[in-house]
Scaffold this motif. Structure first.
Motif, PDB file in Angstrom:
ATOM      1  N   VAL A   1     -14.852 -10.847  -5.523  1.00  0.00           N
ATOM      2  CA  VAL A   1     -13.784  -9.738  -4.944  1.00  0.00           C
ATOM      3  C   VAL A   1     -13.516 -10.458  -3.841  1.00  0.00           C
ATOM      4  CG1 VAL A   1     -13.894  -7.572  -3.879  1.00  0.00           C
ATOM      5  CG2 VAL A   1     -15.191  -7.826  -6.140  1.00  0.00           C
ATOM      6  N   VAL A   2     -12.035 -10.118  -3.612  1.00  0.00           N
ATOM      7  CA  VAL A   2     -11.361 -10.507  -2.243  1.00  0.00           C
ATOM      8  C   VAL A   2     -11.180  -9.480  -1.516  1.00  0.00           C
ATOM      9  CG1 VAL A   2      -9.161 -11.663  -1.282  1.00  0.00           C
ATOM     10  CG2 VAL A   2     -10.390 -12.215  -3.690  1.00  0.00           C
ATOM     11  N   ALA A   3     -11.491  -9.516  -0.345  1.00  0.00           N
ATOM     12  CA  ALA A   3     -11.299  -8.411   0.690  1.00  0.00           C
ATOM     13  C   ALA A   3     -10.119  -8.869   1.828  1.00  0.00           C
ATOM     14  CB  ALA A   3     -12.636  -8.206   1.767  1.00  0.00           C
ATOM     15  N   LEU A   4      -9.164  -8.170   1.730  1.00  0.00           N
ATOM     16  CA  LEU A   4      -8.198  -8.168   2.559  1.00  0.00           C
ATOM     17  C   LEU A   4      -7.823  -7.350   3.765  1.00  0.00           C
ATOM     18  CD1 LEU A   4      -5.553  -8.208  -0.475  1.00  0.00           C
ATOM     19  CD2 LEU A   4      -6.169 -10.386   0.716  1.00  0.00           C
ATOM     20  N   GLU A   5      -7.669  -7.736   4.871  1.00  0.00           N
ATOM     21  CA  GLU A   5      -7.343  -6.699   5.974  1.00  0.00           C
ATOM     22  C   GLU A   5      -6.294  -7.307   6.979  1.00  0.00           C
ATOM     23  OE1 GLU A   5     -10.885  -6.325   8.298  1.00  0.00           O
ATOM     24  OE2 GLU A   5     -10.046  -4.656   9.622  1.00  0.00           O
TER      25      GLU A   5
ATOM     26  N   MET B   1      -2.009   0.315   9.194  1.00  0.00           N
ATOM     27  CA  MET B   1      -3.122  -0.548   8.768  1.00  0.00           C
ATOM     28  C   MET B   1      -3.288  -1.026   7.141  1.00  0.00           C
ATOM     29  SD  MET B   1      -5.550   1.338   6.718  1.00  0.00           S
ATOM     30  CE  MET B   1      -7.162   1.226   7.419  1.00  0.00           C
ATOM     31  N   PHE B   2      -3.926  -1.953   6.923  1.00  0.00           N
ATOM     32  CA  PHE B   2      -4.051  -2.132   5.704  1.00  0.00           C
ATOM     33  C   PHE B   2      -5.301  -2.914   5.257  1.00  0.00           C
ATOM     34  CE2 PHE B   2      -3.294  -6.007   2.551  1.00  0.00           C
ATOM     35  CZ  PHE B   2      -3.709  -5.015   1.467  1.00  0.00           C
ATOM     36  N   GLN B   3      -6.348  -2.339   4.265  1.00  0.00           N
ATOM     37  CA  GLN B   3      -7.578  -2.876   4.243  1.00  0.00           C
ATOM     38  C   GLN B   3      -7.776  -2.726   2.667  1.00  0.00           C
ATOM     39  OE1 GLN B   3     -10.061  -1.577   7.306  1.00  0.00           O
ATOM     40  NE2 GLN B   3     -12.050  -1.765   6.182  1.00  0.00           N
ATOM     41  N   ALA B   4      -8.122  -3.759   2.057  1.00  0.00           N
ATOM     42  CA  ALA B   4      -8.458  -3.364   0.670  1.00  0.00           C
ATOM     43  C   ALA B   4      -9.363  -4.387  -0.112  1.00  0.00           C
ATOM     44  CB  ALA B   4      -7.119  -3.442  -0.178  1.00  0.00           C
ATOM     45  N   LYS B   5      -9.851  -4.319  -1.224  1.00  0.00           N
ATOM     46  CA  LYS B   5     -10.641  -5.070  -2.126  1.00  0.00           C
ATOM     47  C   LYS B   5     -10.090  -5.254  -3.545  1.00  0.00           C
ATOM     48  CE  LYS B   5     -14.963  -4.938   0.687  1.00  0.00           C
ATOM     49  NZ  LYS B   5     -16.265  -4.534   1.019  1.00  0.00           N
ATOM     50  N   ILE B   6     -10.047  -6.283  -4.017  1.00  0.00           N
ATOM     51  CA  ILE B   6      -9.473  -6.323  -5.225  1.00  0.00           C
ATOM     52  C   ILE B   6     -10.110  -7.772  -5.987  1.00  0.00           C
ATOM     53  CG2 ILE B   6      -7.892  -7.998  -4.391  1.00  0.00           C
ATOM     54  CD1 ILE B   6      -5.785  -6.554  -6.381  1.00  0.00           C
ATOM     55  N   ASN B   7     -10.263  -7.496  -7.419  1.00  0.00           N
ATOM     56  CA  ASN B   7     -10.704  -8.565  -8.139  1.00  0.00           C
ATOM     57  C   ASN B   7      -9.886  -9.672  -7.905  1.00  0.00           C
ATOM     58  OD1 ASN B   7     -10.094  -9.816 -11.060  1.00  0.00           O
ATOM     59  ND2 ASN B   7     -12.164  -9.283 -10.957  1.00  0.00           N
ATOM     60  N   ALA B   8     -10.472 -10.974  -7.961  1.00  0.00           N
ATOM     61  CA  ALA B   8      -9.490 -12.185  -7.602  1.00  0.00           C
ATOM     62  C   ALA B   8      -8.703 -12.675  -8.723  1.00  0.00           C
ATOM     63  CB  ALA B   8     -10.800 -13.280  -7.337  1.00  0.00           C
ATOM     64  N   GLY B   9      -9.298 -12.373 -10.001  1.00  0.00           N
ATOM     65  CA  GLY B   9      -8.446 -12.683 -11.105  1.00  0.00           C
ATOM     66  C   GLY B   9      -7.205 -11.758 -11.181  1.00  0.00           C
TER      67      GLY B   9
ATOM     68  N   VAL C   1       1.036  -2.809  -8.065  1.00  0.00           N
ATOM     69  CA  VAL C   1      -0.455  -3.015  -8.368  1.00  0.00           C
ATOM     70  C   VAL C   1      -0.768  -1.509  -7.783  1.00  0.00           C
ATOM     71  CG1 VAL C   1      -2.579  -4.206  -7.849  1.00  0.00           C
ATOM     72  CG2 VAL C   1      -0.687  -5.309  -7.742  1.00  0.00           C
ATOM     73  N   PRO C   2      -1.058  -0.486  -8.651  1.00  0.00           N
ATOM     74  CA  PRO C   2      -1.413   0.737  -8.079  1.00  0.00           C
ATOM     75  C   PRO C   2      -2.773   0.676  -7.317  1.00  0.00           C
ATOM     76  CG  PRO C   2      -1.507   0.699 -10.428  1.00  0.00           C
ATOM     77  CD  PRO C   2      -1.087  -0.517 -10.043  1.00  0.00           C
ATOM     78  N   ALA C   3      -2.946   1.733  -6.263  1.00  0.00           N
ATOM     79  CA  ALA C   3      -3.988   1.731  -5.296  1.00  0.00           C
ATOM     80  C   ALA C   3      -5.445   1.815  -6.189  1.00  0.00           C
ATOM     81  CB  ALA C   3      -4.167   2.926  -4.494  1.00  0.00           C
ATOM     82  N   ASP C   4      -5.466   2.311  -7.236  1.00  0.00           N
ATOM     83  CA  ASP C   4      -6.759   2.386  -8.054  1.00  0.00           C
ATOM     84  C   ASP C   4      -6.955   1.330  -8.749  1.00  0.00           C
ATOM     85  OD1 ASP C   4      -4.964   3.070 -10.275  1.00  0.00           O
ATOM     86  OD2 ASP C   4      -5.420   5.201 -10.267  1.00  0.00           O
ATOM     87  N   SER C   5      -6.189   0.357  -8.936  1.00  0.00           N
ATOM     88  CA  SER C   5      -6.430  -0.819  -9.725  1.00  0.00           C
ATOM     89  C   SER C   5      -7.354  -1.730  -8.501  1.00  0.00           C
ATOM     90  CB  SER C   5      -5.461  -1.725  -9.923  1.00  0.00           C
ATOM     91  OG  SER C   5      -4.780  -1.182 -11.000  1.00  0.00           O
ATOM     92  N   PHE C   6      -7.335  -1.293  -6.971  1.00  0.00           N
ATOM     93  CA  PHE C   6      -8.269  -1.824  -6.254  1.00  0.00           C
ATOM     94  C   PHE C   6      -9.597  -1.600  -6.260  1.00  0.00           C
ATOM     95  CE2 PHE C   6      -3.809  -2.854  -4.928  1.00  0.00           C
ATOM     96  CZ  PHE C   6      -3.798  -3.901  -4.079  1.00  0.00           C
ATOM     97  N   ASP C   7     -10.503  -2.302  -5.880  1.00  0.00           N
ATOM     98  CA  ASP C   7     -11.967  -1.836  -5.944  1.00  0.00           C
ATOM     99  C   ASP C   7     -12.179  -0.868  -4.620  1.00  0.00           C
ATOM    100  OD1 ASP C   7     -12.385  -3.679  -7.779  1.00  0.00           O
ATOM    101  OD2 ASP C   7     -13.772  -5.102  -6.545  1.00  0.00           O
ATOM    102  N   SER C   8     -11.164  -1.316  -3.599  1.00  0.00           N
ATOM    103  CA  SER C   8     -11.063  -0.132  -2.628  1.00  0.00           C
ATOM    104  C   SER C   8      -9.809  -0.337  -1.999  1.00  0.00           C
ATOM    105  CB  SER C   8     -12.304  -0.361  -1.337  1.00  0.00           C
ATOM    106  OG  SER C   8     -12.040  -1.329  -0.807  1.00  0.00           O
ATOM    107  N   PHE C   9      -9.197   0.561  -1.421  1.00  0.00           N
ATOM    108  CA  PHE C   9      -7.696   0.495  -0.759  1.00  0.00           C
ATOM    109  C   PHE C   9      -7.311   1.663   0.131  1.00  0.00           C
ATOM    110  CE2 PHE C   9      -3.069   1.036  -1.093  1.00  0.00           C
ATOM    111  CZ  PHE C   9      -2.729  -0.274  -0.877  1.00  0.00           C
TER     112      PHE C   9
END
Lengths: 246, 246, 246
Positions: free
Chosen positions: B85-89, B1-9, B51-59
């Motif tokens: 924020v971009v959500a990836l899943e 599984m992979f589910q994450a949120k990250i700043n678009a820039g 891009v380390p996990a803690d650079s994501f808003d959630s990971f």
């Protein structure tokens, strides 16, 4: 010898003013400053540029004649940021031009001046109409004229200056009375027709906020004189007329 | 599984850093974060992105390997506004990547990772020169060099870092002394030559305000390391040298 | 006779709204104001434009029908600066349109209205879904859809409005609930499919900050209504559906 420092913006707008008509030119330097006279390959447009020595941050020159590729020189000066100073030095050993911009050193090969089109003899014409107006006004008249035709007229008539173009279908005309320009002197009515190809190129080099002095006659060349950077360089264009079919 | 949120820039500049060398790549995600290793088709340039996990808003991620079309992904992320924020899943049923940007849902087909060029083994090189300087300085040296040649040198000499290019007619050189860079360590003089095609592409991904650590040897690859968005992602480039004709 | 003055920005956005579908059109003027009805050559998209007399700075007109080349007219109005007033006057002698913008006088030949494609009869459709939302939302849905397909759907379903596109590989979908739009009325679910070629052109004329009222049915045309410049002109588009293959 030639060694000088100059504001990048002034240098670039000076090059651009000459680049309207030629890709390469002879640049004269002497104790008075830097000057260029050039004519386009078809002998229709001439430009004179003068950058006096005291417009430079520093300036030392014996009489030298440099053959310059303007396109390349323009690209190099384009590396400068606003406010940068450009240092120019003719290397006496290699005959190359050393250009320094904030730590960047560019060594530019010069062109043999003998291989460049001869400098024109700019005729001293007595043109009856003289109008001083903002560069923005001229540029606007040129742009609008280009929408309807490939040539346009400059003229003076009844104490007014006008720019006009007549297309197959549409017409454009701008009239500026004595009160709407900075000054107008007309010994007699005058009107001449010019190629828009040339005027549109010249327009790119005419600063919107410059005061342009435009001299017009009847089926005679038009002369436009203006200053760059509030007086640090003088540009004079002379453009041959197209003969109007009556 | 992979589910994450990250700043678009951050996501976009990360993609752009990899896109310098490849159009598609394998993206690894695991509990540590997201990483990419890629080499260009000619085996000249390599990139590593972390891009380390803690650079994501959630990971949240198990070990997954995603085959990504970077051009298309870049276009999609380009729909985001600054600060979005971009959500990836990863959809476990369809194997597609679901991308959400402020109400917009994009379902992206992934590429079979097996069909993508193998990830490179990035060599661990001991390069004698190490200089830390602003991305803007490197980008400027690359731009100026491109005006005279199709290749340029990075080197260290006499406690200075230099970038230089020699064309058929013109030369460019930037020298930066120890005092003009952030730091400089040189065990010995070094100089290597590189293709400007590659450097000009890399230049677009190097942020002007980033601190770049550049490692150079003698006829050895150059390594450039820098951070995106003040440390939220690490990029490392390795570019093979062109062998200089003496 | 026709003689009017109008804000350049309002005039230009009005022209642009019609220019989405046609290069030339019939412009009707009468005591009520100015109006256009036009349909694209393939009979897929229709536009109605109304600029009421009181949206003009001054307006006087008998019933006149003017044949206008929109591309040329748009270029001319593009000569105006923000806030400029454009004066229009039909010359009764020559039948040409005199356009004045801050001292610039342009004389535009009109086209024989008989030679222009007939004005469409815009059908009065009863469409079950009506949603009011920001132009920016519609434009975003169109842009994202264009990344995956050449057609997209507008629909209402379960008290939500949606835009969606299904490509060979990727899908895009935007759902906006009743609470996420300005208003939503849906007598029944509805969905129709449209060509993105047309929608992407229309998108350029839909102001981001306009409130757009969108009417949608099932395999029926979509109607979009919006105001320009806060109510000074009304635009209505009607776009025929593509029939969906089940």
């Amino acid at each position: 010898m030639f060694q000088a420092k100059i504001n990048a913006g002034l240098l670039q707008s000076s090059i651009d003013a000459v680049g309207v008509f030629v890709d390469e030119c002879k640049v004269r330097v002497d104790s008075e400053g830097l000057s260029v006279k050039a004519v386009d390959p078809a002998n229709v447009g001439m430009v004179e540029l003068d950058v006096p020595a005291d417009s430079f941050d520093s300036f030392e020159a014996d009489d030298e004649l440099l053959g310059l590729n303007l396109t390349k020189f323009d690209d190099i000066i384009g590396m400068a940021k606003a406010g940068d100073v450009v240092a120019l030095e003719l290397d006496p050993e290699t005959g190359k031009l050393k250009i320094q911009i904030d730590g960047l050193r560019y060594t530019l090969s010069l062109i043999d001046p003998e291989s460049i089109h001869q400098e024109p003899n700019v005729p001293d014409l007595d043109l009856p109409g003289e109008v001083v107006l903002a560069g923005a006004e001229i540029n606007r008249g040129i742009k609008a004229s280009g929408m309807v035709s490939d040539h346009m007229a400059f003229g003076v008539e009844d104490k007014s200056f006008y720019m006009s173009a007549e297309g197959d279908q549409d017409d454009v005309r701008v009239d500026l009375t004595e009160d709407e320009v900075i000054s107008l002197t007309a010994e007699e009515d005058a009107r001449s027709l010019f190629s828009l190809d040339y005027l549109e190129s010249m327009s790119k080099a005419i600063p919107s906020d410059a005061q342009v002095t435009l001299y017009v006659g009847s089926d005679f060349p038009v002369r436009m004189e203006f200053e760059l950077q509030g007086g640090d360089a003088d540009v004079s264009y002379l453009l041959a007329p197209r003969i109007e079919n009556e």
